[in-house]
Enzyme design. Structure first.
Site, PDB file in Angstrom:
ATOM      1  NE  ARG A  10      -0.549 -31.412 -44.510  1.00  0.00           N
ATOM      2  CZ  ARG A  10      -1.487 -31.751 -43.804  1.00  0.00           C
ATOM      3  NH1 ARG A  10      -2.774 -32.305 -44.488  1.00  0.00           N
ATOM      4  NH2 ARG A  10      -1.681 -32.192 -42.425  1.00  0.00           N
ATOM      5  CD  GLU A  58     -10.018 -39.089 -56.499  1.00  0.00           C
ATOM      6  OE1 GLU A  58     -10.099 -38.918 -55.131  1.00  0.00           O
ATOM      7  OE2 GLU A  58     -10.877 -40.126 -57.304  1.00  0.00           O
ATOM      8  CG  PHE A  83      -6.710 -40.357 -54.455  1.00  0.00           C
ATOM      9  CD1 PHE A  83      -6.690 -41.788 -54.455  1.00  0.00           C
ATOM     10  CD2 PHE A  83      -6.851 -39.702 -53.560  1.00  0.00           C
ATOM     11  CE1 PHE A  83      -6.760 -42.307 -53.211  1.00  0.00           C
ATOM     12  CE2 PHE A  83      -7.014 -40.247 -52.106  1.00  0.00           C
ATOM     13  CZ  PHE A  83      -6.939 -41.785 -52.157  1.00  0.00           C
ATOM     14  CG  HIS A 109      -1.631 -36.058 -47.942  1.00  0.00           C
ATOM     15  ND1 HIS A 109      -2.227 -34.796 -48.117  1.00  0.00           N
ATOM     16  CD2 HIS A 109      -1.911 -36.297 -46.588  1.00  0.00           C
ATOM     17  CE1 HIS A 109      -2.553 -34.485 -47.324  1.00  0.00           C
ATOM     18  NE2 HIS A 109      -2.694 -35.300 -46.146  1.00  0.00           N
ATOM     19  CG  ASP A 117      -3.423 -41.499 -44.374  1.00  0.00           C
ATOM     20  OD1 ASP A 117      -3.967 -41.725 -43.411  1.00  0.00           O
ATOM     21  OD2 ASP A 117      -3.547 -40.591 -44.843  1.00  0.00           O
ATOM     22  NE  ARG A 167      -0.996 -36.760 -42.230  1.00  0.00           N
ATOM     23  CZ  ARG A 167      -1.235 -37.759 -41.949  1.00  0.00           C
ATOM     24  NH1 ARG A 167      -0.948 -39.169 -42.475  1.00  0.00           N
ATOM     25  NH2 ARG A 167      -2.480 -37.782 -40.793  1.00  0.00           N
TER      26      ARG A 167
END
Length: 312
Positions: A10, A58, A83, A109, A117, A167
């Protein structure tokens, strides 16, 4: 022995966007209130007039990108994989895929290495979803060098591209001077005669480690990095299967619909071969440290080694 350099892809994405923006005025970046996490904030700092924060919307962001693409802009839509591929699937399919617009999707991610998460954010289904969209190119880079090359290649390609980033910091494994990135072409990282390991993304470096462990047991494994899952390098896959007689796929994604499925479909039609798919089984992830989760789900070097040893 010096420490292997590690960089999250990322981070590579954010840096590559800046480099791309410096060369091309038509590059625009859209984000959904996650610029700090997706690292598009670096592009925003360099080119504030070409960065659009669409908020936590999104689906609307994909629609905006589609409209911008019709004007000659090359939009990079950026948000978490959950998303980008999940929440906005309909818009990606109908507003980008169906009219085959020049929109690039930077999905960060991805996979269980999102860690704490938890299951709701650990997208292990995104490759499967994006593979089902006609004309969608899917790239899952293994390290910093490959991620930057992938962003450049995505810009050069005319049409929709899904770019998958992680990530967790990944070891840099493509630092050799003769490394070449080409969409749709796999890279042979290690020769071997007993079986072929076909890996993608974060799992490529772990697969190389596993191959070394297997070598110590007398099992000579060929290792192939498939950064472009669609279109798949079928020629390389079939040749390796015929050469070694056994194939193992390794991915930080569900074994349903991802790299394993793509390879199985290819070999089922062109060169039936004994196969093992290593990845996330038919389960959801869970909250926990990324490295521990990779260990639990058998996606670290030791886990990959043990699965392949039992198969071989």
């Amino acid at each position: 022995m010096s420490e292997v350099k590690k960089i999250a892809t990322r981070e590579s994405y954010g840096n590559a966007l800046v480099a791309l923006g410096e060369k091309h005025d038509n590059v625009v970046v859209l984000d959904a209130d996650l610029a700090a996490a997706t690292k598009t904030g670096t592009f925003k700092k360099a080119f504030p007039d070409r960065h659009i924060d669409c908020g936590i919307a999104e689906c609307n962001m994909v629609g905006i990108a589609a409209g911008m693409a019709t004007t000659g802009k090359v939009p990079f839509v950026s948000t978490f994989a959950m998303f980008a591929a999940g929440r906005a699937f309909e818009q990606v399919r109908n507003s980008v895929g169906y009219p085959h617009l020049n929109v690039k999707i930077g999905a960060t991610h991805a996979g269980i290495s999102v860690g704490e998460d938890g299951a709701t954010h650990q997208c292990n289904e995104d490759i499967a979803l994006m593979r089902s969209i006609p004309g969608m190119v899917i790239v899952n880079p293994s390290d910093d060098i490959e991620a930057k090359a992938a962003v450049e290649a995505a810009y050069e390609h005319v049409g929709p591209v899904y770019l998958r980033f992680g990530r967790l910091a990944a070891p840099v494994i493509n630092s050799n001077p003769d490394y070449k990135f080409e969409l749709g072409k796999g890279v042979t990282l290690r020769e071997g005669k007993d079986l072929t390991i076909i890996a993608t993304g974060l799992c490529v470096s772990a697969s190389l480690e596993a191959a070394e462990k297997l070598a110590a047991e007398g099992i000579d494994a060929k290792v192939i990095n498939i950064h472009t899952i669609k279109p798949l390098d079928e020629e390389l896959v079939v040749a390796a299967a015929k050469e070694t007689g056994k194939v193992v796929t390794v991915e930080e994604h569900s074994i349903i619909g991802g790299l394993g499925s793509a390879v199985a479909e290819c070999l089922g039609e062109k060169a039936p071969t004994p196969m093992l798919r290593i990845g996330v089984k038919d389960v959801f992830g869970e909250s926990g440290p990324a490295v521990k989760l990779l260990e639990k789900y058998g996606l670290d070097a030791q886990g990959i080694y043990e699965s392949i040893k039992a198969f071989a």
